[in-house]
Scaffold this motif. Structure first.
Motif, PDB file in Angstrom:
ATOM      1  N   ARG A 288       0.995  -1.358   0.067  1.00  0.00           N
ATOM      2  CA  ARG A 288       0.064  -0.082   0.066  1.00  0.00           C
ATOM      3  C   ARG A 288       0.834   1.325  -0.011  1.00  0.00           C
ATOM      4  O   ARG A 288       0.536   2.276   0.064  1.00  0.00           O
TER       5      ARG A 288
ATOM      6  N   ASP B 226       2.109  10.603  -2.891  1.00  0.00           N
ATOM      7  CA  ASP B 226       0.799  10.365  -3.132  1.00  0.00           C
ATOM      8  C   ASP B 226       0.705  10.637  -4.412  1.00  0.00           C
ATOM      9  O   ASP B 226       0.718  11.848  -4.656  1.00  0.00           O
ATOM     10  N   VAL B 227       0.046   9.713  -5.221  1.00  0.00           N
ATOM     11  CA  VAL B 227      -0.104   9.983  -6.714  1.00  0.00           C
ATOM     12  C   VAL B 227      -1.297  11.108  -6.741  1.00  0.00           C
ATOM     13  O   VAL B 227      -1.698  11.540  -7.584  1.00  0.00           O
ATOM     14  N   LYS B 228      -2.236  11.066  -5.852  1.00  0.00           N
ATOM     15  CA  LYS B 228      -3.467  12.092  -5.701  1.00  0.00           C
ATOM     16  C   LYS B 228      -2.714  13.425  -5.898  1.00  0.00           C
ATOM     17  O   LYS B 228      -3.425  14.365  -6.579  1.00  0.00           O
TER      18      LYS B 228
ATOM     19  N   LEU C 166      -1.358   8.502 -20.626  1.00  0.00           N
ATOM     20  CA  LEU C 166      -2.468   8.414 -19.645  1.00  0.00           C
ATOM     21  C   LEU C 166      -1.773   8.441 -18.371  1.00  0.00           C
ATOM     22  O   LEU C 166      -0.704   7.937 -17.899  1.00  0.00           O
ATOM     23  N   PRO C 167      -2.538   9.131 -17.224  1.00  0.00           N
ATOM     24  CA  PRO C 167      -2.103   9.060 -15.852  1.00  0.00           C
ATOM     25  C   PRO C 167      -1.605   7.610 -15.504  1.00  0.00           C
ATOM     26  O   PRO C 167      -2.324   6.775 -15.585  1.00  0.00           O
TER      27      PRO C 167
ATOM     28  N   ARG D 259      -2.095   6.158 -12.369  1.00  0.00           N
ATOM     29  CA  ARG D 259      -3.184   6.432 -11.496  1.00  0.00           C
ATOM     30  C   ARG D 259      -2.532   5.763 -10.139  1.00  0.00           C
ATOM     31  O   ARG D 259      -3.232   6.065  -9.091  1.00  0.00           O
ATOM     32  N   ARG D 260      -1.794   4.680 -10.044  1.00  0.00           N
ATOM     33  CA  ARG D 260      -1.232   4.167  -9.007  1.00  0.00           C
ATOM     34  C   ARG D 260       0.055   3.686  -9.074  1.00  0.00           C
ATOM     35  O   ARG D 260       0.577   3.682 -10.311  1.00  0.00           O
ATOM     36  N   LEU D 261       0.955   3.933  -8.097  1.00  0.00           N
ATOM     37  CA  LEU D 261       2.231   3.603  -7.948  1.00  0.00           C
ATOM     38  C   LEU D 261       2.555   2.133  -8.384  1.00  0.00           C
ATOM     39  O   LEU D 261       1.703   1.188  -8.495  1.00  0.00           O
TER      40      LEU D 261
ATOM     41  N   TRP E   7      -3.831  16.373 -18.291  1.00  0.00           N
ATOM     42  CA  TRP E   7      -3.938  16.066 -16.870  1.00  0.00           C
ATOM     43  C   TRP E   7      -3.202  17.169 -16.027  1.00  0.00           C
ATOM     44  O   TRP E   7      -2.054  17.331 -16.153  1.00  0.00           O
ATOM     45  N   THR E   8      -3.566  17.330 -14.886  1.00  0.00           N
ATOM     46  CA  THR E   8      -2.838  18.254 -14.050  1.00  0.00           C
ATOM     47  C   THR E   8      -3.002  17.573 -12.585  1.00  0.00           C
ATOM     48  O   THR E   8      -3.455  16.536 -12.091  1.00  0.00           O
ATOM     49  N   ASP E   9      -1.920  18.340 -11.854  1.00  0.00           N
ATOM     50  CA  ASP E   9      -1.807  17.679 -10.460  1.00  0.00           C
ATOM     51  C   ASP E   9      -2.620  18.507  -9.501  1.00  0.00           C
ATOM     52  O   ASP E   9      -3.414  19.251  -9.886  1.00  0.00           O
ATOM     53  N   ALA E  10      -2.591  18.012  -7.971  1.00  0.00           N
ATOM     54  CA  ALA E  10      -3.403  18.655  -6.876  1.00  0.00           C
ATOM     55  C   ALA E  10      -3.211  20.196  -7.183  1.00  0.00           C
ATOM     56  O   ALA E  10      -4.168  20.708  -6.638  1.00  0.00           O
TER      57      ALA E  10
ATOM     58  N   LEU F   8       0.768  17.619 -15.644  1.00  0.00           N
ATOM     59  CA  LEU F   8       1.821  16.527 -15.068  1.00  0.00           C
ATOM     60  C   LEU F   8       2.682  16.293 -15.839  1.00  0.00           C
ATOM     61  O   LEU F   8       2.838  16.639 -17.243  1.00  0.00           O
TER      62      LEU F   8
END
Lengths: 594, 229
Positions: free
Chosen positions: A63, A69-71, A86-87, A89-91, A457-460, A465
């Motif tokens: 985990r 944190d990819v969010k 494409l992003p 979305r998880r590591l 796509w963009t980051d938080a 990105l």
């Protein structure tokens, strides 16, 4: 516009990992007021990584609790320019860290030096094989800094870590039992090599029988009580098997918190701010220098921190991202093959061989350590004749025992189903009967593997990105296949081995995937060199375009070597810091003519 | 002086009180979950999951997946961080990608679990199928390339398989690996790990497993799941 401007500091350092904390240590002690901005939280080896709580495979290894944190920040990925990236979305394929110590707390501690020829890659191959040997699609180049120049710094970092190993080349003299191919060392490792488990020992015996030169993997898993040059106390490794992806609460794996941070944190010239997310490096009106950095503080307030000198010490990928979003340097354009930021991104080429023993061998795989291995370097770099092989580069072959964590460590022979009664029995019967061989291969740079900004796509924080375009170059597919087959031969030669299987992740037809873990060795994108047309920083790590910006870490590698990057990148860090302290800071200017 | 107690500390206090007062294996106040509702699953979903995870890990000398608490593990995972989308970037748009680009669905693992279970349960009542026939059905499921509603069948299948594996082998604090079933099976001694003296001895290890909370907080037993077949 920032909501708040702080008083100016001498040096602002982006990132609190190995290179950032080391830069702060060295520069603070040289009289510079340093502010470190770390995007993650405070944590400490003593309080955050203690067993048994740390020994939680699900939480940390699967985990990714110590990772970024990819969010908040991630990248987009594609294999080639014809695809839409494409992003991620998880590591998966790689695991950058976040928080005090960065990825330096969850590394394995495999601490290597580059070969002298690795640092002069293009000229070395041209000299030995002729200028036609290097194919046109490769953009490999010399680092602009030599092994002899880096040697004192590589040596010093081994002392900081209390590295355990056995020198194969001491002051030019080759010693049996060490790596005969390594560059000359001015000193042996500060600590004796690790104890080896049966699987690694049998690998070494087989390699020797085949005429190769096995030696213990150089390790930052410390083997005896040790005090480093900064005064940090390290303890002997317990071989607990929770190393990579975990912090080491035993103080036995060198990490930036205990080795560096604890020794500088109370210095009057040192300040670190946590949960400080750097958004952009700001430039002067004429664009020639940086004026400081803008960051979001822990309360979400946008703050400008002015500084005379800016050090970029984020993870390799995020240094490149920060340059791109800040307009530092010129972005690389694969169409015109001009620009440098994002150019020469490369990775690591991994293949694996599994050997299975009969029941006279009990490996106890959980008695492991991150750098517990026996290695042959006979097929790394240019340690072997490439003239008829059709590729350049190579990799080390290691037999490692680094963990027996039962969710992930399930070696089963070829042909075993993926579930059901037969699978269950195979997992049970082979857990203690397996040798784990890795082929840790180099990665050449090409015109088509690069980093830039994603259009969608963009980051938080609203920034585009990073976009990664990468596939395994043909050179590396062939290299990996060749070296893997040598590893298979060694595995078959091992005593008590009943079966062998192998997988080359870069095999013909296998496109690079961001899903399965390979290594956290993303390199390049802001490379070091002597020509501003093909490098972002000069040979001192100083940006060509902005002389008060210094860049650290694996983003400097013009292509990846067959070794793990932490040793080489820390050698470079000390080299850069040496030139900052002794040349630049008293007279800030470009240290090389463009 | 005011004192604050964590829930964990309170549980441990209860645990030690029970130890003091009883000779049998102590259980803390929440040990018996049979009468408690699932955190995420419905009873029907739990029964269906028990059937499929026991195909992945059937009973032999060691417990099956559901006997080892894998359904409890999945339930807990879906209700907490991972299932709720921690560590998952969920910004759109969501175009279809290549396998090399990884997960691209606009949903959390919990949402995917619900969607996949709803589709498959609607199609096949695995719990009503004779046990002997289930493996062939699962094998067929693993080879499908259709969609389960909005979820590719293969994505759902791989998720379920990896959750099952995690549940069988993760530390028992996550409610699977009951009585260290998975660890005993392979001979993994657990989280308390000091092996400096033994490295390289080539001898079997007969150390009973110890988890993170061993002897402090006793594991909850898996809920009993009535299965057909």
């Amino acid at each position: 516009m920032s909501q708040r401007t702080l008083p100016k500091t001498d040096v602002v350092i982006v990132g609190g990992g190995w290179t950032g904390l080391t830069a702060a240590y060295e520069l603070a002690n040289a009289g510079q007021r340093c502010v470190v901005l770390e995007r993650g939280r405070h944590r400490h080896t003593a309080t955050s990584f203690a067993g048994p709580e740390e020994h939680d495979e699900l939480k940390y290894a699967l985990r990714y609790t110590h990772m970024q944190d990819v969010k908040k920040e991630t990248l987009t990925f594609r294999n080639n320019r014809d695809q839409q990236a494409l992003p991620m979305r998880r590591l998966g394929s790689f695991l950058p860290g976040s928080g005090l110590g960065g990825a330096g707390i969850h590394w394995n501690g495999q601490i290597w030096r580059p070969l002298p020829s690795d640092l002069e890659m293009r000229s070395h191959y041209e000299d030995r094989y002729g200028s036609q040997f290097i194919s046109d699609d490769l953009t490999i180049q010399d680092w602009g800094v030599t092994y002899d120049e880096l040697e004192p710094h590589l040596d010093f970092f081994e002392r900081i870590c209390g590295a355990a190993g056995y020198a194969g080349n001491l002051n030019g003299e080759t010693r049996a039992g060490g790596n005969p191919f390594e560059g000359s060392r001015t000193a042996d490792y500060p600590n004796p090599a690790m104890k080896q488990p049966i699987s690694n020992t049998l690998f070494g015996k087989a390699a020797e029988k085949l005429g190769y030169n096995p030696f213990p993997m150089p390790s930052a898993n410390v083997t005896q009580a040790y005090e480093n040059p900064y005064g940090a106390q390290l303890h002997p490794c317990t071989y607990c098997g929770f190393c990579e992806r975990f912090g080491c609460g035993y103080y036995a794996k060198a990490d930036p918190i205990i080795c560096v941070y604890d020794r500088i944190k109370d210095h009057e010239n040192f300040e670190i701010r946590f949960e400080a997310q750097v958004l952009q490096v700001e430039k002067s009106a004429d664009g020639k220098t940086a004026t400081g950095v803008t960051y979001l503080d822990e309360n979400g307030v946008e703050v400008f921190q002015p500084a005379d000198t800016v050090c970029l010490n984020a993870y390799a990928l995020w240094n490149v991202h920060l340059m791109l979003v800040s307009g530092l340097g010129t972005p690389y354009d694969p169409e015109t093959r001009t620009g440098t930021v994002g150019r020469n991104y490369s990775y690591q080429t991994i293949a694996a061989v599994d050997a299975f023993f009969d029941d006279s061998i009990t490996t106890n795989p959980f008695m492991g350590a991150g750098a517990l291995g026996v290695v042959v370097d006979d097929f790394n770099g240019d340690n072997f004749d490439h003239s008829e092989l059709g590729f350049l580069g190579g990799g080390y072959i290691a037999c490692k025992q680094y963990h027996g964590r039962p969710i992930s460590y399930q070696p089963v022979p070829e042909g075993t189903p993926r579930w059901g009664a037969e699978w269950k029995r195979a997992v049970r019967e082979n857990y203690n009967r397996h040798a784990d061989l890795v082929i840790h291969g180099s990665s050449v740079s090409t015109h088509e593997n690069y980093l830039d900004l994603d259009p969608t796509w963009t980051d938080a924080y609203g920034r585009p990105l990073l976009r990664m375009t990468f596939n395994f170059p043909d050179n590396d597919r062939k290299m990996s296949d060749y070296v893997m087959n040598r590893a298979v031969e060694i595995a078959r030669e091992m005593d008590n081995v009943t079966s062998v299987k192998s997988v080359n992740l870069a095999a013909e037809g296998n496109d690079y995937s961001v899903v399965p873990y390979q290594t956290t060795h993303n390199v390049g994108g802001a490379v070091i060199g002597t020509d501003p047309a093909t490098s972002v920083v000069n040979r001192y790590g100083q940006m060509w375009d902005h002389h008060n910006v210094f860049v650290f870490g694996a983003c400097l590698f013009p292509q990846n070597l067959g070794y793990n990057p932490t040793g080489p990148l820390m050698g470079l860090a000390y080299w850069t810091l040496d030139h900052m302290k002794n040349d630049y800071l008293s007279n800030p200017r470009p240290l090389m003519d463009a | 002086m005011s004192q604050l107690f964590s829930r964990r500390a309170v549980l441990m206090q209860i645990g030690s009180a029970v130890i003091a007062g009883a000779s049998s294996v102590p259980r803390h106040a929440f040990a018996d979950l049979d009468s408690q509702p699932w955190f995420f699953l419905t009873d029907d979903e739990a029964r269906w999951l028990a059937a499929i995870v026991d195909v992945f890990i059937p009973q032999d000398e060691f417990p099956s997946a559901s006997q080892a608490g894998v359904v409890d593990f999945i339930d807990f995972q879906m209700a907490t961080g991972y299932g709720q989308g921690e560590g998952l970037y969920l910004k759109g748009p969501f175009p279809e990608g290549t396998p090399q680009q990884g997960y691209q669905l606009p949903m959390t693992p919990a949402e995917m679990m619900r969607a996949g279970l709803t589709e498959l349960r609607g199609e096949t009542d695995l719990t009503a199928m004779p046990t002997a026939d289930r493996a062939a059905w699962v094998d067929d499921l693993s080879n499908r390339d259709n969609m389960l509603g909005d979820v590719p069948s293969s994505t759902f299948f791989e998720e379920l398989l990896s959750l099952t594996n995690e549940g069988y082998f993760a530390d028992p604090i996550y409610r699977g690996n009951a009585d260290y079933a998975g660890w005993r099976m392979v001979g993994f001694p657990g989280a308390h790990a000091y092996y400096t003296e033994r490295v390289g001895d080539n001898k079997p290890t007969n150390q009973p497993p110890m988890g993170i909370a061993h002897g402090q907080l006793n594991q909850v037993s898996p809920r009993k799941i009535e299965q057909g077949g």
